[in-house]
Design a protein around this motif. Structure first.
Motif, PDB file in Angstrom:
ATOM      1  N   GLU A   1      -1.296   4.403  -7.606  1.00  0.00           N
ATOM      2  CA  GLU A   1      -0.092   5.006  -7.176  1.00  0.00           C
ATOM      3  C   GLU A   1       0.199   5.689  -6.027  1.00  0.00           C
ATOM      4  O   GLU A   1       0.911   5.986  -5.331  1.00  0.00           O
ATOM      5  CB  GLU A   1       0.030   5.560  -8.418  1.00  0.00           C
ATOM      6  N   MET A   2      -1.283   6.480  -5.850  1.00  0.00           N
ATOM      7  CA  MET A   2      -0.484   7.315  -4.926  1.00  0.00           C
ATOM      8  C   MET A   2      -0.357   6.277  -3.276  1.00  0.00           C
ATOM      9  O   MET A   2      -0.094   7.031  -2.854  1.00  0.00           O
ATOM     10  CB  MET A   2      -2.052   7.873  -4.441  1.00  0.00           C
ATOM     11  N   ALA A   3      -1.110   5.017  -3.833  1.00  0.00           N
ATOM     12  CA  ALA A   3      -0.925   3.816  -1.804  1.00  0.00           C
ATOM     13  C   ALA A   3       0.511   4.026  -2.011  1.00  0.00           C
ATOM     14  O   ALA A   3       1.572   4.296  -1.230  1.00  0.00           O
ATOM     15  CB  ALA A   3      -1.579   3.432  -2.295  1.00  0.00           C
ATOM     16  N   HIS A   4       0.961   4.231  -3.339  1.00  0.00           N
ATOM     17  CA  HIS A   4       2.341   3.659  -3.237  1.00  0.00           C
ATOM     18  C   HIS A   4       3.443   4.315  -2.165  1.00  0.00           C
ATOM     19  O   HIS A   4       4.128   4.430  -2.078  1.00  0.00           O
ATOM     20  CB  HIS A   4       3.079   3.363  -4.787  1.00  0.00           C
ATOM     21  N   ASP A   5       2.784   5.950  -3.053  1.00  0.00           N
ATOM     22  CA  ASP A   5       3.326   7.126  -2.250  1.00  0.00           C
ATOM     23  C   ASP A   5       3.340   7.460  -1.021  1.00  0.00           C
ATOM     24  O   ASP A   5       4.718   7.423  -0.068  1.00  0.00           O
ATOM     25  CB  ASP A   5       2.792   8.737  -2.589  1.00  0.00           C
ATOM     26  N   ILE A   6       1.962   6.758  -0.299  1.00  0.00           N
ATOM     27  CA  ILE A   6       1.886   6.649   1.429  1.00  0.00           C
ATOM     28  C   ILE A   6       2.985   5.388   2.010  1.00  0.00           C
ATOM     29  O   ILE A   6       4.132   5.275   2.528  1.00  0.00           O
ATOM     30  CB  ILE A   6       0.817   6.229   1.704  1.00  0.00           C
TER      31      ILE A   6
END
Length: 303
Positions: free
Chosen positions: A84-89
């Motif tokens: 999910e944090m990678a989706h943020d990026i």
């Protein structure tokens, strides 16, 4: 507003249902710097300006940290998963009009970085990792000495609200202990005063402490399962990897940290440095020596 990062400008960017606080400076190929626990974008204070002499440097606070949004966790611990944090990026890059970028991550940010590499290979040029080995491999490496040093992996992952309540009794004291105990000198003097003040302010916010715990709950569940699934499927990281590890840091306790990365990546370079867990603050020159040549030597344009 102007950040304590000299010449960096702060903005808040909507992505993936949240807002990230982001600091940017420089021009050229984009280089995204991702911080770890229990820090925020200020961990890059000693090196980001030097990177910005060569790159368009983008320094977000991860969700739950710094001045970024801190959404509540979910039962399955996916909200703070590294996927999910990678989706943020990815959303951040889309907003900035960037198709590809270099990414350099430390600690939890490095876990976001390699998950980004696995999930979004076409968006990554080169990958830099500071002071971690893959999540599943780190869990598998545990023995008594490492378990004692890395106790926070199990403590923070306990069900809510146990760790939040215990840390809440003295949140700043807990974070100061964590920071000092992971340095080579066992001292807070390692950290620039402006950075240390930012870490203390963050620790005083119960929402940030809850987010940090959620981050580690994801590491013990969702993130570990994602690693296991990728290993079983034979998935590998396509981008070249530069791995910097500290002589007295956590990866060194696994025995052969670079070998663990070679099980995931074909093109691995590594270097050790005289430091504890925070090379950007303890030995910033080693960080620049390792990663400036690596990113500057990119075979293809990022951006």
């Amino acid at each position: 507003m102007t950040s304590a990062l000299t010449a960096f400008r702060q903005e808040h960017i909507a992505t993936n249902g949240i807002r990230l606080s982001v600091h940017r400076a420089g021009s050229g190929a984009p280089l995204i710097l991702l911080h770890g626990y229990p820090q925020n974008h200020m961990c890059w204070l000693n090196v980001a300006p030097a990177f910005a002499e060569h790159f368009h440097v983008i320094v977000p606070d991860l969700r739950g940290y710094g001045e970024s949004d801190a959404p509540p966790d979910d039962v399955a611990h996916t909200v703070y998963s590294k996927r999910e944090m990678a989706h943020d990026i990815v959303g951040l890059m889309d907003t900035l009009g960037l198709q590809r970028a270099h990414i350099l991550g430390h600690d939890r940010g490095a876990r976001v970085a390699y998950r980004f590499a696995l999930d979004h290979p076409g968006r990554l040029a080169r990958l830099g990792i500071v002071e971690i080995v893959p999540t599943g491999d780190f869990w598998a490496s545990w023995q008594a000495d490492l378990a004692l040093r890395a106790y926070h992996w199990t403590f923070l992952a306990q069900p809510s609200p146990l760790p939040e309540r215990l840390i809440g009794a003295d949140p700043v004291g807990y974070i100061e202990h964590t920071l000092a105990s992971w340095t080579r000198a066992k001292s807070l003097e390692t950290f620039p005063p402006a950075a240390l003040d930012a870490y203390r302010r963050q620790a005083a916010d119960p929402a940030r402490i809850a987010a940090m715990c959620a981050d580690y709950r994801a590491g013990a569940t969702t993130d570990r399962q994602l690693d296991d699934d990728d290993r079983a499927a034979g998935r590998r990281i396509a981008a070249p990897l530069m791995f910097l590890w500290a002589e007295t840091g956590f990866p060194a306790q696994t025995g052969q940290p670079a070998a663990l990365w070679r099980a995931w990546v074909d093109d691995v370079r590594d270097a050790a440095c005289a430091s504890g867990h925070f090379p950007m603050e303890e030995n910033p020159q080693a960080v620049l020596d390792a990663f400036l040549p690596f990113f500057l030597a990119s075979d293809g344009p990022a951006g």
